[in-house]
Motif scaffolding. Structure first.
Motif, PDB file in Angstrom:
ATOM      1  N   ILE A   7       0.842  -1.208   0.000  1.00 18.48           N
ATOM      2  CA  ILE A   7       0.000   0.000   0.000  1.00 18.48           C
ATOM      3  C   ILE A   7       0.866   1.243   0.000  1.00 18.48           C
ATOM      4  N   PHE A   8       1.925   1.231   0.812  1.00 16.22           N
ATOM      5  CA  PHE A   8       2.813   2.390   0.895  1.00 16.22           C
ATOM      6  C   PHE A   8       3.481   2.668  -0.456  1.00 16.22           C
ATOM      7  N   ILE A   9       3.972   1.611  -1.108  1.00 14.06           N
ATOM      8  CA  ILE A   9       4.617   1.773  -2.418  1.00 14.06           C
ATOM      9  C   ILE A   9       3.608   2.253  -3.451  1.00 14.06           C
ATOM     10  N   ALA A  10       2.357   1.734  -3.393  1.00 12.06           N
ATOM     11  CA  ALA A  10       1.324   2.169  -4.333  1.00 12.06           C
ATOM     12  C   ALA A  10       1.022   3.657  -4.167  1.00 12.06           C
ATOM     13  N   VAL A  11       0.964   4.111  -2.903  1.00  8.20           N
ATOM     14  CA  VAL A  11       0.716   5.538  -2.655  1.00  8.20           C
ATOM     15  C   VAL A  11       1.850   6.378  -3.230  1.00  8.20           C
ATOM     16  N   LEU A  12       3.091   5.927  -3.042  1.00  5.48           N
ATOM     17  CA  LEU A  12       4.239   6.669  -3.573  1.00  5.48           C
ATOM     18  C   LEU A  12       4.208   6.709  -5.104  1.00  5.48           C
ATOM     19  N   LEU A  13       3.846   5.579  -5.732  1.00  4.16           N
ATOM     20  CA  LEU A  13       3.774   5.551  -7.192  1.00  4.16           C
ATOM     21  C   LEU A  13       2.690   6.489  -7.703  1.00  4.16           C
ATOM     22  N   ILE A  14       1.548   6.510  -7.022  1.00  2.00           N
ATOM     23  CA  ILE A  14       0.476   7.427  -7.422  1.00  2.00           C
ATOM     24  C   ILE A  14       0.951   8.871  -7.296  1.00  2.00           C
ATOM     25  N   ILE A 193      11.511  14.680  -4.203  1.00  2.00           N
ATOM     26  CA  ILE A 193      12.429  13.980  -3.300  1.00  2.00           C
ATOM     27  C   ILE A 193      12.095  14.312  -1.849  1.00  2.00           C
ATOM     28  N   ALA A 194      11.821  15.607  -1.581  1.00  2.00           N
ATOM     29  CA  ALA A 194      11.489  16.011  -0.213  1.00  2.00           C
ATOM     30  C   ALA A 194      10.225  15.314   0.275  1.00  2.00           C
ATOM     31  N   VAL A 195       9.219  15.229  -0.609  1.00  2.00           N
ATOM     32  CA  VAL A 195       7.973  14.570  -0.212  1.00  2.00           C
ATOM     33  C   VAL A 195       8.196  13.074   0.004  1.00  2.00           C
ATOM     34  N   LEU A 196       9.022  12.462  -0.839  1.00  2.00           N
ATOM     35  CA  LEU A 196       9.310  11.037  -0.659  1.00  2.00           C
ATOM     36  C   LEU A 196      10.006  10.779   0.674  1.00  2.00           C
ATOM     37  N   VAL A 197      10.978  11.642   1.007  1.00  2.00           N
ATOM     38  CA  VAL A 197      11.666  11.495   2.304  1.00  2.00           C
ATOM     39  C   VAL A 197      10.670  11.696   3.443  1.00  2.00           C
ATOM     40  N   LEU A 198       9.832  12.735   3.315  1.00  2.00           N
ATOM     41  CA  LEU A 198       8.837  12.985   4.348  1.00  2.00           C
ATOM     42  C   LEU A 198       7.863  11.820   4.459  1.00  2.00           C
ATOM     43  N   ALA A 199       7.474  11.255   3.318  1.00  3.77           N
ATOM     44  CA  ALA A 199       6.551  10.115   3.346  1.00  3.77           C
ATOM     45  C   ALA A 199       7.190   8.920   4.034  1.00  3.77           C
ATOM     46  N   PHE A 200       8.489   8.723   3.800  1.00  8.66           N
ATOM     47  CA  PHE A 200       9.177   7.612   4.461  1.00  8.66           C
ATOM     48  C   PHE A 200       9.211   7.828   5.972  1.00  8.66           C
ATOM     49  N   ILE A 201       9.547   9.082   6.373  1.00  6.79           N
ATOM     50  CA  ILE A 201       9.583   9.379   7.805  1.00  6.79           C
ATOM     51  C   ILE A 201       8.198   9.205   8.424  1.00  6.79           C
ATOM     52  N   MET A 202       7.177   9.716   7.722  1.00  9.52           N
ATOM     53  CA  MET A 202       5.824   9.588   8.251  1.00  9.52           C
ATOM     54  C   MET A 202       5.387   8.131   8.321  1.00  9.52           C
ATOM     55  N   LEU A 206       3.603   6.572  11.265  1.00  6.23           N
ATOM     56  CA  LEU A 206       2.197   6.246  11.112  1.00  6.23           C
ATOM     57  C   LEU A 206       1.953   4.760  10.871  1.00  6.23           C
ATOM     58  N   VAL A 207       2.808   4.150  10.038  1.00  5.72           N
ATOM     59  CA  VAL A 207       2.604   2.728   9.739  1.00  5.72           C
ATOM     60  C   VAL A 207       2.905   1.873  10.951  1.00  5.72           C
ATOM     61  N   ARG A 208       3.882   2.326  11.780  1.00  8.02           N
ATOM     62  CA  ARG A 208       4.241   1.589  12.986  1.00  8.02           C
ATOM     63  C   ARG A 208       3.037   1.342  13.907  1.00  8.02           C
ATOM     64  N   PRO A 209       2.211   2.377  14.204  1.00  8.27           N
ATOM     65  CA  PRO A 209       1.044   2.108  15.049  1.00  8.27           C
ATOM     66  C   PRO A 209       0.089   1.091  14.442  1.00  8.27           C
ATOM     67  N   PHE A 210      -0.076   1.104  13.080  1.00  6.17           N
ATOM     68  CA  PHE A 210      -0.946   0.116  12.465  1.00  6.17           C
ATOM     69  C   PHE A 210      -0.380  -1.293  12.659  1.00  6.17           C
ATOM     70  N   GLY A 211       0.954  -1.382  12.609  1.00  6.08           N
ATOM     71  CA  GLY A 211       1.581  -2.673  12.882  1.00  6.08           C
ATOM     72  C   GLY A 211       1.331  -3.121  14.303  1.00  6.08           C
ATOM     73  N   LEU A 212       1.404  -2.170  15.239  1.00  5.73           N
ATOM     74  CA  LEU A 212       1.133  -2.502  16.638  1.00  5.73           C
ATOM     75  C   LEU A 212      -0.310  -2.959  16.808  1.00  5.73           C
ATOM     76  N   ILE A 213      -1.231  -2.281  16.105  1.00  7.47           N
ATOM     77  CA  ILE A 213      -2.636  -2.676  16.188  1.00  7.47           C
ATOM     78  C   ILE A 213      -2.830  -4.078  15.630  1.00  7.47           C
ATOM     79  N   ALA A 214      -2.145  -4.356  14.498  1.00  9.09           N
ATOM     80  CA  ALA A 214      -2.248  -5.704  13.916  1.00  9.09           C
ATOM     81  C   ALA A 214      -1.712  -6.754  14.887  1.00  9.09           C
ATOM     82  N   ASP A 215      -0.583  -6.452  15.535  1.00 11.91           N
ATOM     83  CA  ASP A 215      -0.034  -7.389  16.523  1.00 11.91           C
ATOM     84  C   ASP A 215      -1.025  -7.591  17.661  1.00 11.91           C
ATOM     85  N   TYR A 216      -1.671  -6.509  18.069  1.00 10.98           N
ATOM     86  CA  TYR A 216      -2.627  -6.611  19.172  1.00 10.98           C
ATOM     87  C   TYR A 216      -3.842  -7.439  18.757  1.00 10.98           C
ATOM     88  N   VAL A 217      -4.303  -7.252  17.496  1.00 10.66           N
ATOM     89  CA  VAL A 217      -5.431  -8.050  17.010  1.00 10.66           C
ATOM     90  C   VAL A 217      -5.073  -9.531  17.002  1.00 10.66           C
TER      91      VAL A 217
END
Length: 478
Positions: A7-14, A193-202, A206-217
């Motif tokens: 999903i992350f790569i698809a968003v970046l490609l879009i 490039i700046a947006v790509l770097v920012l997207a990676f940082i975000m 942001l993706v980390r909490p979703f991973g935590l939620i998935a682990d919790y589920v």
């Protein structure tokens, strides 16, 4: 590759496709916009030259005699105009004057005099009293030699007797187009490039909490039965672990540097005392009594350093934990009885009584060893600040879903300037009976233990004198 990454790569490609399309549209629109601006200037210039030529019309005939010296002088002018990043050094505008049939009476470049311009769109329209413009190549097949022309009619007594065609090479303003195109590409690429770097940082945030939620589920699905309090504690534990990871990442070297600087400052004093005593012991003829005194000082200060290092290692080990490794239901009453019994022996040396008033039965989920250490630290601190013949009182009570342990002494209390500092590492107040300070790590140690158990520790002055430490821990589910 996980779904999150796809999903992350698809968003970046879009985003990349959208940015590329936007840049393409902007770049494709640059040249027409510059041409429109240049054409607007040529319209005014053609009207100006037509008005000038009309001054020399005699009986319907156009006299172009004074145009030749005028343009010779114009083309010979020397100048240097700095227009942003482009320097202009010569006049490139060209003018052609035709009669009513389209035959060229004058060409500023001297190339087309006598030629028939009636076939050119701009001249033909101007001779009919309409607006005319065209773009023609100087060299066939070479787009770089394109010239834009705009014509205006020459009138005499309301009758059109000729036309003025004013031209300007596209290349003269093409350098502005290229410069704008280059800058637009730079800005677009750097922004992407700046947006790509920012997207990676975000994504890390942001993706980390979703991973935590998935682990919790997954954790919830694996449970044979659902316990809402247990699920809540598990969720808090996951969030707490994420916060600790974020704190470590943000603190980084500054956190370690602060530790090292503070520890170095605290160790400096006992090391100076040891060094001074060692230098005095080297002197000859020192009485045995004095020698024993300085040896005792060395042993005491060395012990102080050893205690500080041991406490520091324990505290550091606690701070690096994300959660408790071994969690079990811990009854607090037996732990308090053990801690009070052990503290009673230490208090007896200074005639300090330690008394337990545990009115309620309470249990918490946690590590029994760490909870016992927290009680011991609070009792040691209370005994140190108690006067000779004083009393330390320990109480246990239940308040809602929490167990509250209070340790009160009858000492001098906390000075106002120290209220906000008592939990800082290495901060310590002088003991009333010895005027010496401790390592300043005991209360920090208790705070870390309370944090690992999702509780809290408070220290305040008590009514009637003395200080009271309050340790609050969540009760274990029934």
């Amino acid at each position: 590759m996980s779904k999150r990454n796809r999903i992350f790569i698809a968003v970046l490609l879009i985003y990349a496709a959208g940015t590329a399309f936007l840049l393409y549209r902007v770049l494709a629109d640059l040249d027409p916009r510059y041409r429109e601006s240049a054409e607007e200037s040529l319209v005014e210039t053609s009207q100006l030259v037509a008005a000038l030529v009309e001054q020399d019309v005699r009986d319907g005939a156009i006299d172009v005699a004074r145009l030749d010296p005028l343009f010779r002088s114009l083309y010979a002018r020397k100048f240097e105009a700095k227009i942003f990043s482009v320097t202009k050094r010569r006049v490139e505008v060209r003018v052609a004057v035709t009669d009513g049939t389209g035959r060229v009476l004058y060409d500023s470049l001297g190339r087309a005099t006598g030629s028939d311009y009636s076939r050119w769109r701009d001249v033909a329209l101007a001779l009919r009293g309409e607006y005319g413009a065209r773009s023609t190549l100087d060299v066939e097949g070479d787009p770089a030699t394109a010239v834009m022309y705009v014509s205006a009619p020459v009138r005499w007594q309301e009758r059109i007797v000729g036309a003025v065609s004013v031209g300007k090479p596209v290349q003269s303003f093409g350098q502005f187009v290229e410069d704008a195109r280059r800058k637009t590409i730079y800005v677009g690429v750097f922004s992407a490039i700046a947006v790509l770097v920012l997207a990676f940082i975000m994504s890390v945030w942001l993706v980390r909490p979703f991973g935590l939620i998935a682990d919790y589920v997954r954790y919830v699905r694996a449970q044979p039965r659902i316990s809402l309090p247990g699920m809540g504690r598990r969720a808090l534990g996951v969030i707490g672990a994420a916060y600790e990871e974020m704190r470590d990442a943000l603190a980084g070297r500054n956190y370690v540097a602060d530790y090292v600087q503070t520890l170095t400052h605290e160790v400096k004093s006992p090391l100076s005392a040891i060094r001074g005593a060692a230098e005095l012991l080297q002197e000859a003829g020192m009485p045995p009594g004095e020698r024993q005194k300085f040896l005792a000082n060395i042993m005491r200060e060395a012990g102080r350093i050893q205690e500080m290092v041991d406490r520091m290692m324990e505290l550091t080990a606690l701070e690096t934990r994300r959660a408790l490794e071994h969690v079990a239901t811990v009854p607090l009453n037996p732990l308090l009885e053990e801690a009070v019994a052990a503290a009673g022996d230490a208090g007896a040396q200074r005639d300090v009584t330690v008394r337990l008033e545990a009115g309620d039965e309470a249990s918490v989920e946690g590590d029994a060893f760490l909870v016992r250490r927290a009680f011991s630290n609070l009792l040691d601190n209370a005994i140190d600040f108690s006067p000779s013949g004083g009393e330390v009182t320990v109480t246990l009570a239940r308040q809602g879903r929490k167990a509250v342990v209070q340790v009160r002494d009858r000492g001098p209390g906390i000075p106002e300037y120290a209220v906000d500092k008592v939990f800082e590492k290495f901060y310590s107040l002088a003991r009333p009976h010895s005027r010496k300070k401790s390592t300043g790590l005991g209360l920090s140690f208790v705070r870390e233990i309370a944090s690992l158990h999702h509780g809290r520790i408070d220290l305040a002055n008590a009514e009637g004198g003395g200080a009271v430490a309050t340790l609050t821990l969540p009760l274990a589910p029934a």
